[in-house]
Design an enzyme around this catalytic site. Structure first.
Site, short mmCIF file in Angstrom:
data_model
loop_
_atom_site.label_atom_id
_atom_site.label_comp_id
_atom_site.label_asym_id
_atom_site.label_seq_id
_atom_site.Cartn_x
_atom_site.Cartn_y
_atom_site.Cartn_z
CB SER A 121 -6.77 0.57 13.10
OG SER A 121 -7.84 1.63 12.88
CG ASN B 205 0.30 1.07 5.22
OD1 ASN B 205 -0.02 1.71 6.07
ND2 ASN B 205 0.00 1.04 3.70
CE1 TYR C 131 -9.85 -0.34 8.09
CE2 TYR C 131 -10.54 0.72 10.46
CZ TYR C 131 -9.40 0.24 9.66
OH TYR C 131 -8.23 0.97 9.33
N GLY D 78 1.03 -1.29 -0.06
CA GLY D 78 -0.03 -0.07 0.30
C GLY D 78 1.02 1.02 -0.39
CG ASP E 269 -6.21 -7.26 -6.53
OD1 ASP E 269 -6.32 -7.14 -5.72
OD2 ASP E 269 -7.40 -7.00 -7.73
CE LYS F 225 -7.10 -2.16 9.43
NZ LYS F 225 -5.49 -2.12 8.64
NE ARG G 132 -4.27 5.38 -1.85
CZ ARG G 132 -4.81 4.63 -2.30
NH1 ARG G 132 -4.61 5.10 -4.16
NH2 ARG G 132 -6.69 4.24 -2.37
P1 NAP Z 1 -5.22 4.86 1.11
O1 NAP Z 1 -4.89 6.35 1.33
O2 NAP Z 1 -6.13 4.45 1.32
O3 NAP Z 1 -4.13 3.66 1.36
C1 NAP Z 1 -4.44 2.31 1.04
C2 NAP Z 1 -3.24 2.19 0.68
O4 NAP Z 1 -3.29 0.39 -0.27
C3 NAP Z 1 -2.89 2.37 -0.95
O5 NAP Z 1 -1.65 2.69 -1.59
C4 NAP Z 1 -3.69 0.86 -1.87
O6 NAP Z 1 -2.97 1.39 -3.06
C5 NAP Z 1 -3.63 0.45 -1.51
N1 NAP Z 1 -4.30 -1.01 -1.43
C6 NAP Z 1 -6.14 -1.11 -1.53
N2 NAP Z 1 -6.41 -1.75 -1.88
C7 NAP Z 1 -4.88 -2.69 -2.37
C8 NAP Z 1 -5.45 -4.61 -2.91
N3 NAP Z 1 -5.91 -4.90 -2.91
N4 NAP Z 1 -4.14 -4.76 -3.35
C9 NAP Z 1 -2.94 -4.35 -2.95
N5 NAP Z 1 -2.59 -2.68 -2.45
C10 NAP Z 1 -3.91 -2.08 -2.27
O7 NAP Z 1 -5.40 4.12 2.98
P2 NAP Z 1 -4.02 4.98 4.31
O8 NAP Z 1 -5.14 5.94 5.22
O9 NAP Z 1 -2.95 6.05 4.03
O10 NAP Z 1 -4.11 3.50 5.47
C11 NAP Z 1 -2.84 3.16 5.01
C12 NAP Z 1 -3.32 1.95 6.13
O11 NAP Z 1 -3.38 2.04 7.76
C13 NAP Z 1 -3.94 1.11 6.23
O12 NAP Z 1 -4.75 -0.38 6.63
C14 NAP Z 1 -5.43 1.51 7.34
O13 NAP Z 1 -6.26 0.15 7.61
C15 NAP Z 1 -4.48 1.70 7.88
N6 NAP Z 1 -4.93 2.75 9.67
C16 NAP Z 1 -5.63 4.27 8.91
C17 NAP Z 1 -6.07 5.28 9.49
C18 NAP Z 1 -6.73 6.34 9.50
O14 NAP Z 1 -6.59 7.22 9.31
N7 NAP Z 1 -5.55 6.92 7.71
C19 NAP Z 1 -6.06 5.11 10.72
C20 NAP Z 1 -5.19 3.80 11.19
C21 NAP Z 1 -4.87 2.28 10.21
P3 NAP Z 1 -3.76 1.19 -4.60
O15 NAP Z 1 -5.03 1.63 -4.03
O16 NAP Z 1 -2.60 1.75 -5.05
O17 NAP Z 1 -3.62 -0.65 -4.84
#
Ligand code: NAP
Length: 251
Positions: free
Chosen positions: A144, A92, A157, A13, A65, A161, A16
């Protein structure tokens, strides 16, 4: 701080958000980076270039994927073959779905579990023999705060987690004696595209007010915690789920 010269990190992931920031931070610490995501080649190529500029001796990427069966194992094999070793795996990649409990379908359930839980499980299973042969390594699961406390409209979700946190503990029990350190990071609300999508400004303001520190976290703050967990300073931190949420779960 982490001193990662000579190490190779695989970050999922990484196109971004939090994954990109983790890749950049580990690159700045001297690690070579393999970036995995399922989006566009352009995003990953841009992140790879930024990793090289940050200090990575090498930065390669692959489109994987992780919703597909066997994709996690194929990703680890590709990273190992192209980078020569893997010292750090950061699981991630993740997706969210906000729905009332009664609205989740079998497809919703299967997709969330496949990306958020099955892929980290089988990526870890595939990387362990590689790390074992190298004499050790680090696996970090990005879980998370919602693996610890619950939220409305996030039943699936949240369970993925919580599953990652328990996977962290199970892996740590079995693997730490072999020098494979497994830990989880449990972020609270972090400003990323994925977090902000689908939330209106009023809701976001209320969410920020609910955080004791009064703001959302940054992707760099999550990356800093990951850098600590893979550093020598954290050698005695094993099977831990490190909550970094601005104090959210204390109330
Ligand atoms: P995000 O901006 O939505 O980015 C998600 C990443 O996962 C992207 O790089 C996406 O890349 C990749 N991804 C999604 N589906 C995929 C697939 N089928 N195969 C391979 N890669 C895939 O999310 P984020 O906010 O940075 O979150 C990253 C992690 O932190 C997640 O696990 C999320 O649950 C966790 N988290 C986030 C928060 C928050 O508040 N932001 C809080 C707690 C935990 P592509 O779409 O290019 O595949």
């Amino acid at each position: 701080m982490a001193g990662l010269n000579g190490k190779v990190a695989l970050v999922t992931g990484a196109s971004r958000g939090i994954g990109r920031a983790i890749a950049l931070r580990l690159a700045a610490e001297g690690a070579a980076i393999y970036l995995a995501a399922d989006g566009t080649a352009a995003e990953l190529e841009e992140t790879a270039g930024a990793c090289r500029s940050a200090g990575a001796p090498d930065a390669l990427w692959g489109l994987h994927d992780l919703s597909r069966p066997d994709a996690a194992e194929a990703m680890v094999a590709a990273a190992h073959q192209r980078m020569g070793r893997i010292d750090i795996l950061v699981n991630n990649a993740g997706i969210r779905a906000r729905k009332a409990f009664g609205s989740f379908t079998h497809d919703d359930f299967d997709r969330l579990v496949a990306i958020n839980l099955r892929a980290p499980f089988f990526a870890s299973q595939a990387v362990v023999p590689i790390m074992r042969a190298q004499g050790g390594g680090h696996v970090i699961h990005i879980a998370s705060q919602l693996g610890i406390v619950a939220s409305r409209y996030g039943a699936v979700y949240n369970l993925t987690k919580a599953g990652l946190i328990q996977l962290t503990r199970s892996m740590a029990l079995e693997l730490s004696a072999e020098g494979i350190a497994v830990n989880a990071v449990c972020p609270g609300p972090i400003s990323t595209e994925g977090f902000i999508a689908g939330r209106n400004p009023g809701e976001l303001e209320q969410r920020a007010r609910d955080v004791p520190i009064g703001r959302f976290g940054t992707v760099e703050e999550v990356a800093g915690v990951v850098a600590f967990l893979v550093s020598k300073d954290a050698d005695y931190v094993i099977g831990h789920a490190l909550v970094m949420d601005g104090g959210y779960i204390v109330h």
